[in-house]
Design an enzyme around this catalytic site. Structure first.
Site, PDB file in Angstrom:
ATOM      1  N   ARG A  47      74.140  16.054 -39.158  1.00  0.00           N
ATOM      2  CA  ARG A  47      75.147  16.797 -38.142  1.00  0.00           C
ATOM      3  C   ARG A  47      75.307  18.123 -38.456  1.00  0.00           C
ATOM      4  O   ARG A  47      75.150  19.212 -37.631  1.00  0.00           O
ATOM      5  CB  ARG A  47      76.543  16.123 -38.240  1.00  0.00           C
ATOM      6  CG  ARG A  47      77.546  16.990 -37.367  1.00  0.00           C
ATOM      7  CD  ARG A  47      78.932  16.324 -37.259  1.00  0.00           C
ATOM      8  NE  ARG A  47      79.299  15.334 -38.188  1.00  0.00           N
ATOM      9  CZ  ARG A  47      79.921  15.695 -38.969  1.00  0.00           C
ATOM     10  NH1 ARG A  47      80.039  16.849 -39.566  1.00  0.00           N
ATOM     11  NH2 ARG A  47      80.363  14.916 -39.827  1.00  0.00           N
ATOM     12  N   TYR A  99      79.342  26.878 -12.423  1.00  0.00           N
ATOM     13  CA  TYR A  99      79.058  25.375 -12.286  1.00  0.00           C
ATOM     14  C   TYR A  99      80.248  24.471 -12.347  1.00  0.00           C
ATOM     15  O   TYR A  99      81.383  24.548 -13.074  1.00  0.00           O
ATOM     16  CB  TYR A  99      78.198  24.933 -13.552  1.00  0.00           C
ATOM     17  CG  TYR A  99      77.630  23.696 -13.549  1.00  0.00           C
ATOM     18  CD1 TYR A  99      76.793  23.179 -12.775  1.00  0.00           C
ATOM     19  CD2 TYR A  99      78.335  22.860 -14.770  1.00  0.00           C
ATOM     20  CE1 TYR A  99      76.331  21.828 -12.981  1.00  0.00           C
ATOM     21  CE2 TYR A  99      77.812  21.463 -14.703  1.00  0.00           C
ATOM     22  CZ  TYR A  99      76.821  21.033 -13.857  1.00  0.00           C
ATOM     23  OH  TYR A  99      76.510  19.578 -14.091  1.00  0.00           O
ATOM     24  N   ASP A 177      76.477  32.223 -18.888  1.00  0.00           N
ATOM     25  CA  ASP A 177      75.548  31.137 -18.636  1.00  0.00           C
ATOM     26  C   ASP A 177      74.124  31.620 -17.991  1.00  0.00           C
ATOM     27  O   ASP A 177      74.057  31.944 -16.852  1.00  0.00           O
ATOM     28  CB  ASP A 177      76.408  30.204 -17.816  1.00  0.00           C
ATOM     29  CG  ASP A 177      75.801  28.762 -17.568  1.00  0.00           C
ATOM     30  OD1 ASP A 177      74.306  28.899 -17.564  1.00  0.00           O
ATOM     31  OD2 ASP A 177      76.350  27.749 -17.375  1.00  0.00           O
ATOM     32  N   LYS A 202      67.777  22.031 -17.660  1.00  0.00           N
ATOM     33  CA  LYS A 202      67.018  22.453 -16.491  1.00  0.00           C
ATOM     34  C   LYS A 202      65.930  23.114 -16.765  1.00  0.00           C
ATOM     35  O   LYS A 202      65.000  22.434 -17.281  1.00  0.00           O
ATOM     36  CB  LYS A 202      68.062  23.322 -15.798  1.00  0.00           C
ATOM     37  CG  LYS A 202      69.542  22.768 -15.910  1.00  0.00           C
ATOM     38  CD  LYS A 202      69.894  21.766 -14.847  1.00  0.00           C
ATOM     39  CE  LYS A 202      71.173  21.010 -15.164  1.00  0.00           C
ATOM     40  NZ  LYS A 202      72.401  21.892 -15.097  1.00  0.00           N
TER      41      LYS A 202
END
Ligand SMILES: *Cc1c(COP(=O)(O)O)cnc(C)c1O
Length: 400
Positions: A47, A99, A177, A202
């Protein structure tokens, strides 16, 4: 230093072992053994960090010209970690058409934790300036501004450099973004942004086969705060997914160059179609964002939207496409079509949606790598069905 296209393939050295493998190995190990209690390994627990994720983090940091990159389990996990560096009472200015998932994370999650958000149309610099001044007139101080380089689904272009200049005059951080734009078309950190985010789901991964998020910071101080959030909130990108994004990135420019070439042809065809009232694509000379796009972007991407004329049912167009798949998401090899009013933006109240220009006639396309003539034929065939249905509805109405 080599150029962008070469960096995509060779930017980070693959010299992990002496097999000569041209790709980095995928390390499916949650833990790494110490040689002795005093001799800790480079990575100890996956992690906190692992070699597969770090390869991708170095790739994206290099491509975005940042100090350090971070890979998250999704775009929204990246946004969550980034916004979690703020405290109750902090004020953040946010683009009014970010978004939908970001918008609801802000409104339904961070709002409850006492972070204060002011929304503004970031395509209008006067409004951006006024937003900062309003906060200061009330004795406050905006800690950050958060917006997208190219907006969804109307493809407005935000001028990162000018917005960043205004924000910095007010001592505010700038978060961008860059999902719809990608570092091929613009590198926000070079234009004054402090942090850049991606839904790597994306364009960066590019094959609709992984959910992933990335963040890149300009300086180490901010990097330490983001690393804390990545490691302590724990929304990390696992090794297999990290490798899928690494591989996707290698073909980013060949994919996106084809996608934006196809998108411009589809946009021009739609523009000349009498069944279409408006086309939203900044690559078109007729777009109100064409000038700013030409000035600030290397390319205008593969997403566009358009409005069918009154009488044509957008559902008839969408339901009769054969090559375009009817699906949300974007930026992948295959072309996708969707209906914002009922799919990506169904949560936005209708009045607000219409006020933003997201009409009931609006269709969004994400253009893929197919032969563009086939894509145009597909749209043409679906329009033909929609026109037949329109006539059938009319003649039924006349008979009645
Ligand atoms: C998809 C998307 C996100 C969210 O990313 P996920 O990977 O779906 O969590 C954030 N911003 C933009 C602009 C997006 O398109």
């Amino acid at each position: 230093m080599v150029r962008f296209d070469t960096q995509l393939i060779h930017g980070v050295d693959v010299k992990d072992n002496d097999t000569g493998a041209v790709n980095p190995p995928i390390y499916n190990s949650s833990t790494f053994a110490f040689k002795s209690v005093d001799d800790a390994p480079r990575w100890d627990y996956a992690r906190s960090g692992n070699p597969t994720r770090e390869f991708l983090e170095r790739q994206i940091a290099q491509l975005e010209h940042g100090a350090r990159g971070f890979a998250f389990a999704s775009g929204l996990a990246a946004i969550h970690a980034v916004l979690s560096i703020f405290e109750p009472g902090d004020r953040i200015i946010v683009g009014d058409d970010v978004y939908g998932g970001t918008y609801s994370q802000i409104n339904e999650h961070f709002h409850r934790w006492g972070i204060l958000f002011d929304t503004v149309n970031t395509a209008d610099l006067g409004q951006v300036r006024a937003a900062f001044e309003r906060v200061e007139a009330n004795g406050g101080h905006a800690k950050a501004i958060y917006f997208e380089g190219l907006t969804n689904p109307l493809l407005k272009v935000n001028d990162v450099e000018r917005i960043a200049a205004i924000a910095h005059e007010h001592g505010s951080l700038v978060f961008v973004d860059n999902t719809f734009v990608t570092p091929l078309n613009q590198r926000p950190l070079d234009l004054g942004a402090d942090l850049v985010l991606h839904s790597a789901t994306k364009y960066l991964a590019g094959h609709s086969d992984v959910i992933a998020g990335l963040a890149v910071v300009k300086n180490e101080d901010l990097g330490n705060r983001i690393y804390f959030a990545l490691n302590r909130l724990g929304g990390i990108l696992p090794p297999l997914e990290s490798d899928l994004v690494r591989r996707g990135l290698q073909t980013l420019s060949v994919r996106l160059e084809r996608q934006q070439r196809n998108a411009l042809k589809v946009a021009r065809w739609l523009e000349s179609n009498p069944l279409v009232d408006a086309v939203h694509y900044p690559g078109l000379a007729s777009s109100p964002y064409h000038d700013v796009a030409t000035r600030v972007l290397n390319g205008t991407g593969g997403v566009l939207s358009f409005e069918v004329r009154q009488g044509i049912d957008p559902a008839d167009v969408l339901n009769n496409l054969r090559i375009f798949r009817l699906a949300v998401s974007l930026g992948a090899v295959e072309s996708l079509a969707e209906y914002p009013a009922r799919m990506t933006h169904f949560e936005v109240p209708r009045e607000k949606r219409l006020a933003f220009g997201i009409t009931d006639e609006l269709i969004r396309l994400s253009i893929g790598l197919e032969n563009v003539e086939d894509l145009i034929d597909d749209l043409d065939g679906a329009f033909a069905v929609a026109v037949r249905n329109e006539h059938a509805v009319r003649s039924t109405a006349v008979k009645a």
